[in-house]
Design an enzyme around this catalytic site. Structure first.
Site, PDB file in Angstrom:
ATOM      1  N   HIS A 156       0.833  -1.220   0.000  1.00  0.00           N
ATOM      2  CA  HIS A 156       0.000   0.000   0.000  1.00  0.00           C
ATOM      3  C   HIS A 156       0.864   1.266   0.000  1.00  0.00           C
ATOM      4  O   HIS A 156       0.441   2.315   0.493  1.00  0.00           O
ATOM      5  CB  HIS A 156      -0.938   0.045   1.216  1.00  0.00           C
ATOM      6  CG  HIS A 156      -1.687  -1.227   1.450  1.00  0.00           C
ATOM      7  ND1 HIS A 156      -2.900  -1.504   0.867  1.00  0.00           N
ATOM      8  CD2 HIS A 156      -1.361  -2.320   2.184  1.00  0.00           C
ATOM      9  CE1 HIS A 156      -3.309  -2.706   1.250  1.00  0.00           C
ATOM     10  NE2 HIS A 156      -2.382  -3.233   2.044  1.00  0.00           N
ATOM     11  N   SER A 277      15.656  21.202 -16.252  1.00  0.00           N
ATOM     12  CA  SER A 277      14.483  22.021 -16.537  1.00  0.00           C
ATOM     13  C   SER A 277      14.953  23.297 -17.219  1.00  0.00           C
ATOM     14  O   SER A 277      16.062  23.768 -16.964  1.00  0.00           O
ATOM     15  CB  SER A 277      13.769  22.359 -15.233  1.00  0.00           C
ATOM     16  OG  SER A 277      13.067  23.574 -15.362  1.00  0.00           O
ATOM     17  N   LYS A 283      16.802  21.236 -11.059  1.00  0.00           N
ATOM     18  CA  LYS A 283      16.103  20.006 -11.434  1.00  0.00           C
ATOM     19  C   LYS A 283      16.980  18.971 -12.131  1.00  0.00           C
ATOM     20  O   LYS A 283      17.870  19.291 -12.904  1.00  0.00           O
ATOM     21  CB  LYS A 283      14.935  20.341 -12.377  1.00  0.00           C
ATOM     22  CG  LYS A 283      13.875  21.167 -11.713  1.00  0.00           C
ATOM     23  CD  LYS A 283      12.882  20.338 -10.962  1.00  0.00           C
ATOM     24  CE  LYS A 283      11.752  19.976 -11.902  1.00  0.00           C
ATOM     25  NZ  LYS A 283      10.738  19.202 -11.198  1.00  0.00           N
ATOM     26  N   GLU A 290      10.089   8.248 -17.300  1.00  0.00           N
ATOM     27  CA  GLU A 290       8.723   8.734 -17.519  1.00  0.00           C
ATOM     28  C   GLU A 290       8.228   8.370 -18.912  1.00  0.00           C
ATOM     29  O   GLU A 290       7.074   8.003 -19.106  1.00  0.00           O
ATOM     30  CB  GLU A 290       8.657  10.255 -17.320  1.00  0.00           C
ATOM     31  CG  GLU A 290       8.779  10.650 -15.860  1.00  0.00           C
ATOM     32  CD  GLU A 290       9.018  12.148 -15.659  1.00  0.00           C
ATOM     33  OE1 GLU A 290       8.449  12.951 -16.420  1.00  0.00           O
ATOM     34  OE2 GLU A 290       9.786  12.508 -14.745  1.00  0.00           O
TER      35      GLU A 290
END
Ligand code: ARG
Length: 462
Positions: A156, A277, A283, A290
């Protein structure tokens, strides 16, 4: 260019309709398979006395020169041709005249395209199996070097029990190993030759289908000619195996994205597999992971496209089936593109043992072990479980973890406790004691790697 099938109609197709009908923009990638199929077919026609030796040698010469010119780029594919089959036949006839026109004896584009597609996808199965095997090998290597790295295992997405990083990633090695076996299975069922099924009903010529099947490396022939030209199960089976690969890549990617976040910091991807970024200088984004996660959607889409395209089709060939190629090619291309970056990304990923251990120390993930310790002292497990629940609550209220509690504090809960408990609930002990088969103890790692090596056929040295 005049259509090869001009006769019944004048062949003057409306320009938009002609473009709409054409598949050459996406089926030209099968030119090699088309030529090997034709070479095998011509050899059989000659062997069976259907064409002369002279025609056969002209056809062979013509096709061989077309192949090498397509390979080196001296012959350009004419996009005005309807498909790759017609282009090659037209190019052959332009070179050798009437002998070229004999090649299509006892054959139809229906069995030809089914043949080409099987040959093409069969090769891709082998490439994908190799790529997956390499990924599994990389994961096994990473696991060996991280068998002592303790992290929280989750259920979970809540910290559950301590596991090793090695054990966690070996779960992915199991998934990708099953993927290898699925692709192998799909390949085995694909490997039957439809050539000689002709348009749908077979032929009046005395052909030898086994001969072409053997020459092309098939395990046998499609026994029913109608099935031979209308079956696309092999595309669907492959896409379903590819969808599972994408699902596995996507789950692994999701964890890598999470683990790379500042909240976790369990892993750090090599700069070569991250991006920055355009505005936020701090970043370091996991774009590759992704994209692997994101691209799973299109492969599922390819699978559903084919299932839907075929579901209402009457036998045998229908032009709808020309839609098979873009879907299955996209699935194959996408999986290959993902594996191409995913494997080195895993290989170069660094793990942060300190952050993992810290997370493991903070989540009461040794609570089950404390309950086991109490149960060993004679208390029924259910009661021990309850008691530990109360201790955890006490810890939370007092901002402590189980290891910080003094023996006096423990004894306030129950007299069963003695100093041994600290040894029993240490994270190292929690992991080492889980030595049941397939458990997280480092001792079970070699067995897992051995299982996979045996399944995939690579050796310990690799
Ligand atoms: N380009 C066609 C396809 O991909 C080849 C088969 C054409 N057969 C036919 N009967 N029109 O399916």
């Amino acid at each position: 260019m005049e259509k090869m099938w001009t006769g019944r109609t004048d062949g003057k197709v409306n320009k938009a309709a002609d473009d709409f009908n054409s598949s050459i923009s996406f089926d030209s990638r099968m030119y090699r398979q088309d030529i090997s199929g034709s070479l095998a077919h011509a050899a059989m026609l000659c062997h069976q006395g259907i064409i002369t030796e002279e025609d056969y040698s002209r056809i062979t010469e013509g096709l061989t020169s077309i192949l090498s010119e397509l390979d080196d780029g001296t012959l350009a594919i004419d996009r005005d041709c309807e498909d790759i089959h017609m282009f090659i036949e037209a190019a052959l006839t332009a070179r050798i005249g009437d002998s070229g026109k004999k090649l299509h004896t006892a054959r139809s584009r229906n069995d030809q395209v089914a043949l080409d597609l099987r040959l093409y996808l069969r090769e891709k199965c082998d490439v994908i199996v190799n790529m997956l095997t390499e990924l599994v090998r990389v994961i096994c290597r990473k696991a060996r070097s991280s068998s002592d790295a303790i992290m929280p295992g989750y259920t979970h997405l809540q910290r559950a029990q301590p596991v090793t990083f090695a054990h966690h990633i070996m779960a992915y090695a199991m998934m990708f190993s099953r993927d290898v076996t699925r692709i192998r299975d799909a390949r085995a069922r694909m490997n039957f030759s439809p050539l000689g099924s002709c348009a749908l009903a077979g032929t009046t010529y005395n052909t030898d289908r086994e001969m072409t099947a053997r020459q092309l490396g098939f395990d046998g022939i499609c026994e029913n000619s109608i099935d031979g030209v209308s079956d696309r199960d092999y595309c669907i089976e492959l896409l379903s195996a590819l969808s599972l690969i994408m699902m596995h890549l996507s789950r692994f990617s999701e964890e890598i994205i999470l683990w790379s976040s500042w909240e976790f910091r369990f892993v750090e991807l090599d700069d070569a597999y991250t991006t920055g970024s355009s505005i936020m200088p701090q970043k370091k984004n996991s774009d590759m992971a992704e994209l692997c996660r994101g691209k799973s959607g299109r492969v599922y889409g390819d699978l559903v496209s084919l299932l839907t395209m075929l579901k209402g089709l009457p036998l045998a060939y229908n032009k709808d089936m020309q839609e098979d190629k873009e879907a299955v090619f996209d699935g194959v291309d996408t999986v290959m593109a993902c594996l191409e970056v995913f494997t080195p990304m895993i290989d170069t990923m660094r793990i942060n043992r300190t952050a993992m251990l810290k997370a493991a120390q903070e989540g009461f993930i040794n609570a089950t072990d404390l309950a086991d310790y109490i149960a060993k002292k004679g208390m029924p497990f259910r009661s021990a479980y309850k008691l530990v629940g109360q201790i955890v609550r006490y810890c939370i209220e007092n901002n402590k973890v189980l290891e910080d509690m003094s023996i006096e504090e423990y004894r306030n809960f129950s007299p069963v406790f003695d100093e041994e408990l600290y040894e029993d609930i240490s994270l190292e002990a929690c992991v080492a004691k889980r030595c049941s088969t397939g458990g997280t103890a480092p001792s079970s790692l070699e067995r897992q790697i051995g299982y996979i090596q045996n399944l995939l056929g690579f050796s310990a040295a690799e």
